[in-house]
Motif scaffolding. Structure first.
Motif, PDB file in Angstrom:
ATOM      1  N   GLY A   1       0.925  -1.272  -0.101  1.00 60.25           N
ATOM      2  CA  GLY A   1       0.005   0.146  -0.141  1.00 60.25           C
ATOM      3  C   GLY A   1       0.598   1.304  -0.039  1.00 60.25           C
ATOM      4  N   VAL A   2       0.553   2.136  -0.932  1.00 67.52           N
ATOM      5  CA  VAL A   2       1.001   3.587  -0.715  1.00 67.52           C
ATOM      6  C   VAL A   2       0.209   4.602  -0.799  1.00 67.52           C
ATOM      7  N   ALA A   3       0.436   5.536  -0.134  1.00 67.55           N
ATOM      8  CA  ALA A   3      -0.464   6.657  -0.222  1.00 67.55           C
ATOM      9  C   ALA A   3      -0.120   7.940  -1.171  1.00 67.55           C
ATOM     10  N   VAL A   4      -1.244   8.527  -1.718  1.00 67.29           N
ATOM     11  CA  VAL A   4      -0.913   9.612  -2.767  1.00 67.29           C
ATOM     12  C   VAL A   4      -2.028  10.666  -2.613  1.00 67.29           C
ATOM     13  N   VAL A   5      -1.592  12.088  -3.028  1.00 71.96           N
ATOM     14  CA  VAL A   5      -2.520  12.991  -3.025  1.00 71.96           C
ATOM     15  C   VAL A   5      -3.398  12.964  -4.304  1.00 71.96           C
ATOM     16  N   THR A   6      -4.405  13.393  -4.382  1.00 78.65           N
ATOM     17  CA  THR A   6      -5.154  13.590  -5.441  1.00 78.65           C
ATOM     18  C   THR A   6      -6.106  14.906  -5.181  1.00 78.65           C
TER      19      THR A   6
END
Length: 204
Positions: free
Chosen positions: A83-88
């Motif tokens: 799992g990797v977090a990202v900004v949208t």
């Protein structure tokens, strides 16, 4: 117990739960995912929403770079799904409150690099800092509120992660309700004034 397609495209069931508002910190705050006990089904998918008033940036200025950072004091959970977090982007109906229906108003374009669950800071003071890319810089408003979101990259891309029985992946976040301002979500923007050339022409 929902299929990936169902939970990904669900209209939303809750927003700003009382426990989140009371503690101002939530274990699933930036993004989260929970597998149910039935094979290939899910019982939770969380997305974060972050709004910043950036109207103080002069319209003529150029936005050169920016970062978005959140702190967290809740333990992460990592089941090895990568799992990797990202900004949208995000587009909640209100700038001052959230509704369940805002769940499906987050964008699908990655506005930043990613941070793995394993590298997600949990000491409550260290910022998990995302550097915004060119699309992220374009998302910054110079006339009003800049609206961003937090998702797992698999959620953003609508790619079903590996199912694991009764398991959770999560990246927590503190929110603006936290006492003081030293741990609040923050958007740091570097911008520069337009260059004006003045010419003096003389005839001989």
């Amino acid at each position: 117990n929902m299929t990936w397609a169902s939970i990904h495209d669900d209209p939303g069931t809750a927003a700003g739960a009382g426990s989140q508002d009371a503690s101002a910190s939530d274990g699933f705050g930036f993004c989260g995912l929970s597998g149910s006990t039935n094979a290939d089904t899910w019982d939770g998918l969380w997305r974060g929403v972050y709004l910043f008033d950036t109207s103080g940036i002069a319209d003529a200025n150029t936005i050169d770079s920016a970062t978005l950072g959140v702190t967290n004091d809740v333990a992460t959970a990592d089941q090895g799904r990568g799992g990797v977090a990202v900004v949208t982007s995000s587009a909640p109906a209100s700038n001052t409150s959230l509704a369940a229906t805002d769940y499906n108003d987050l964008g699908t374009t990655a506005l930043s690099g990613t941070i793995t669950i394993a590298n997600w800071a949990t000491n409550g003071t260290t910022y998990n800092t995302f550097t915004l890319n060119s699309s992220g810089l374009t998302n910054i408003s110079k006339t009003g509120v800049s609206k961003f979101g937090g998702r797992f990259d698999s959620d953003r891309a609508n790619t079903a992660p590996s199912w694991i029985n009764a398991s959770s992946d999560k990246c927590g976040s503190k929110f603006a309700e936290t006492a003081g301002t030293t741990a609040d979500p923050k958007l740091t923007v570097t911008h520069s004034a337009a260059v004006t050339n003045n010419w003096l022409l003389m005839g001989v």
